[in-house]
Design a protein around this motif. Structure first.
Motif, short mmCIF file in Angstrom:
data_model
loop_
_atom_site.label_atom_id
_atom_site.label_comp_id
_atom_site.label_asym_id
_atom_site.label_seq_id
_atom_site.Cartn_x
_atom_site.Cartn_y
_atom_site.Cartn_z
N MET A 114 0.85 -1.21 0.00
CA MET A 114 0.00 0.00 0.00
C MET A 114 0.88 1.26 0.00
SD MET A 114 -2.92 1.17 2.73
CE MET A 114 -4.31 0.55 1.79
N PRO A 115 0.84 2.02 -1.08
CA PRO A 115 1.68 3.22 -1.20
C PRO A 115 1.36 4.24 -0.11
CG PRO A 115 0.56 2.71 -3.29
CD PRO A 115 -0.03 1.82 -2.23
N ILE A 116 2.31 5.13 0.12
CA ILE A 116 2.18 6.12 1.18
C ILE A 116 0.93 6.98 1.01
CG2 ILE A 116 3.24 8.27 2.01
CD1 ILE A 116 5.93 6.82 2.00
N ALA A 117 0.62 7.37 -0.22
CA ALA A 117 -0.57 8.21 -0.44
C ALA A 117 -1.84 7.51 0.03
CB ALA A 117 -0.68 8.59 -1.92
N ASP A 118 -1.91 6.20 -0.19
CA ASP A 118 -3.09 5.45 0.23
C ASP A 118 -3.12 5.29 1.76
OD1 ASP A 118 -3.58 5.29 -2.42
OD2 ASP A 118 -3.14 3.15 -2.62
N LEU A 119 -1.96 5.08 2.34
CA LEU A 119 -1.88 5.01 3.81
C LEU A 119 -2.37 6.32 4.42
CD1 LEU A 119 1.51 3.34 4.85
CD2 LEU A 119 -0.79 2.50 5.35
N ALA A 120 -1.93 7.42 3.85
CA ALA A 120 -2.34 8.74 4.36
C ALA A 120 -3.85 8.88 4.32
CB ALA A 120 -1.67 9.86 3.55
N GLN A 121 -4.43 8.45 3.21
CA GLN A 121 -5.89 8.52 3.04
C GLN A 121 -6.59 7.66 4.11
OE1 GLN A 121 -7.89 10.29 1.36
NE2 GLN A 121 -9.75 9.14 1.85
N ARG A 122 -6.08 6.46 4.32
CA ARG A 122 -6.67 5.57 5.33
C ARG A 122 -6.58 6.16 6.73
NH1 ARG A 122 -7.08 -0.05 3.63
NH2 ARG A 122 -7.38 -0.53 5.82
N LEU A 123 -5.44 6.78 7.03
CA LEU A 123 -5.25 7.37 8.35
C LEU A 123 -6.15 8.58 8.56
CD1 LEU A 123 -1.39 7.02 8.61
CD2 LEU A 123 -3.06 5.93 10.11
N ARG A 124 -6.40 9.31 7.47
CA ARG A 124 -7.31 10.45 7.53
C ARG A 124 -8.71 9.98 7.93
NH1 ARG A 124 -6.86 12.84 1.99
NH2 ARG A 124 -4.64 12.40 2.27
N LEU A 176 -2.53 -1.06 10.91
CA LEU A 176 -3.71 -0.21 10.76
C LEU A 176 -4.98 -1.03 10.96
CD1 LEU A 176 -4.48 2.68 9.99
CD2 LEU A 176 -4.30 2.04 7.59
N GLU A 177 -4.98 -2.23 10.43
CA GLU A 177 -6.16 -3.09 10.56
C GLU A 177 -6.35 -3.54 12.00
OE1 GLU A 177 -5.27 -5.92 7.52
OE2 GLU A 177 -6.13 -4.64 5.94
N ARG A 178 -5.23 -3.82 12.67
CA ARG A 178 -5.35 -4.20 14.08
C ARG A 178 -5.84 -3.03 14.93
NH1 ARG A 178 -0.18 -6.89 16.23
NH2 ARG A 178 0.70 -5.76 14.47
N ASN A 179 -5.35 -1.82 14.60
CA ASN A 179 -5.81 -0.64 15.34
C ASN A 179 -7.32 -0.42 15.15
OD1 ASN A 179 -3.33 -0.05 16.40
ND2 ASN A 179 -2.82 1.54 14.91
N ALA A 180 -7.80 -0.64 13.93
CA ALA A 180 -9.23 -0.44 13.66
C ALA A 180 -10.07 -1.39 14.50
CB ALA A 180 -9.50 -0.65 12.17
N ALA A 181 -9.57 -2.61 14.68
CA ALA A 181 -10.29 -3.60 15.49
C ALA A 181 -10.20 -3.26 16.97
CB ALA A 181 -9.73 -4.99 15.22
N LYS A 182 -9.06 -2.73 17.37
CA LYS A 182 -8.81 -2.45 18.78
C LYS A 182 -9.56 -1.21 19.28
CE LYS A 182 -4.69 -2.10 21.78
NZ LYS A 182 -3.23 -1.81 21.70
N TYR A 183 -9.75 -0.26 18.39
CA TYR A 183 -10.41 1.00 18.77
C TYR A 183 -11.66 1.22 17.92
CZ TYR A 183 -5.74 1.58 20.70
OH TYR A 183 -4.56 1.38 21.38
N PRO A 184 -12.76 0.51 18.24
CA PRO A 184 -13.98 0.69 17.46
C PRO A 184 -14.42 2.16 17.54
CG PRO A 184 -14.23 -1.07 19.12
CD PRO A 184 -12.92 -0.41 19.37
N ALA A 185 -14.79 2.70 16.41
CA ALA A 185 -15.10 4.15 16.31
C ALA A 185 -16.14 4.60 17.34
CB ALA A 185 -15.56 4.48 14.90
#
Lengths: 115, 115, 115, 115
Positions: free
Chosen positions: C1-11, D94-103
């Motif tokens: 997963m490229p950095i730009a996509d990671l940034a989007q996911r984190l947003r 990132l996927e583990r964090n999403a599971a660990k911290y439900p919105a």
């Protein structure tokens, strides 16, 4: 317990466990940084941004005291191994800081920290 | 100069410059970490990996003393603001470490640091 | 997963939890340092001093991957919030390093890191 | 420039200077921490506490980009030497964090970071 006594205790502690071998400058510097980050982690998000009220929380206070202690212990150990007088070095630095940041010129300003 | 006197001097230093406002838990914890990293940087590559000989170099020794001093000054300042007795906390931690790592069990071993 | 996509996911991750409010420059810089120290802690004493053999240990390898991931996630998040193109900045720095440390002059030497 | 290409460039960079010898896990982990602290130092006092406006200052912005780049370069180098796929590790975390911290449970709360 003054720093000189702490240094003595830490010397015995290392000797009794044969841990002298691990106490290189590099490893002890790593340890100080690792413990400093554990202190920092306590204030990673909202906590402790504006005032010291969080210190009224017993758990935070105890964790803080423990991290401060860890940093001091490694710091004293490092200075002892290096043959550096920690208290004298601190006093010396304090005097240089006083000369570098004259009160009237740096009143209420954190610009000293700018590049 | 004992820690209690250093704390007193730092208190005056901050007051004379109106720098109290910058001394939140978060900011002082950052400062300790930043200074710890400056110490660490001195041992980033080959230096200080195996022994303490590098301390015979005057420039390295002076830089090391200065970074140790910076860490101690922020540490003392943090403890003073937090109302924590740094020496007592260190002694307390030392005693807990002695109980946690019995000499006969941890002789020559750094496995304590394993997860 | 490229950095730009990671940034989007984190947003999206921050927005879904209303965590934008915690993501100041100061707090994210703290997070990067805290995670970096957790990586460093894995190599605090004997481990990883001379070679990469420790990476054959599954537990060490998994812990290392997790800490590297944590650092990258906060790094990408910081750059995204700051509007900085992380890959372009890295490439730019790499080019400056190449100019600063000509291969023939710095062959086998870590003196570049000396003060 | 994607991470895989950066890793390739860094490999050549080290080889051309015979710097492979310095790139142990311990030393590269130190480098990441040191660079992280240089980023942190930019936000040591007032700057960047509440918002991202400081990024409008060209000098701050350039310093920030450079420190972010330094961290990424050492991070990519570390992962490459360790044989760890950095992007995959980040996605996994990132996927583990999403599971660990439900919105719905962690909406607007930083209590996750509490002990």
């Amino acid at each position: 317990m003054p720093i000189a006594d702490l240094a003595q205790r830490l010397r015995e502690f290392a000797r009794e466990r044969d841990w002298e071998q691990f106490h290189s400058p590099k490893n002890l510097a790593i340890s100080i940084s690792v413990e400093a980050a554990e202190l920092l982690e306590l204030f990673q998000w909202s906590r402790g941004q504006d005032d010291w009220e969080c210190m009224n929380d017993d758990a935070i206070r105890a964790s803080t005291a423990e991290e401060l202690a860890d940093i001091l212990l490694y710091l004293v150990r490092f200075a002892d191994k290096a043959g550096i007088d920690l208290e004298r070095a601190a006093l010396h630095k304090l005097e240089r800081n006083a000369a570098k940041y004259p009160a009237e010129k740096f009143w209420g300003s954190d610009r000293k920290y700018e590049a």
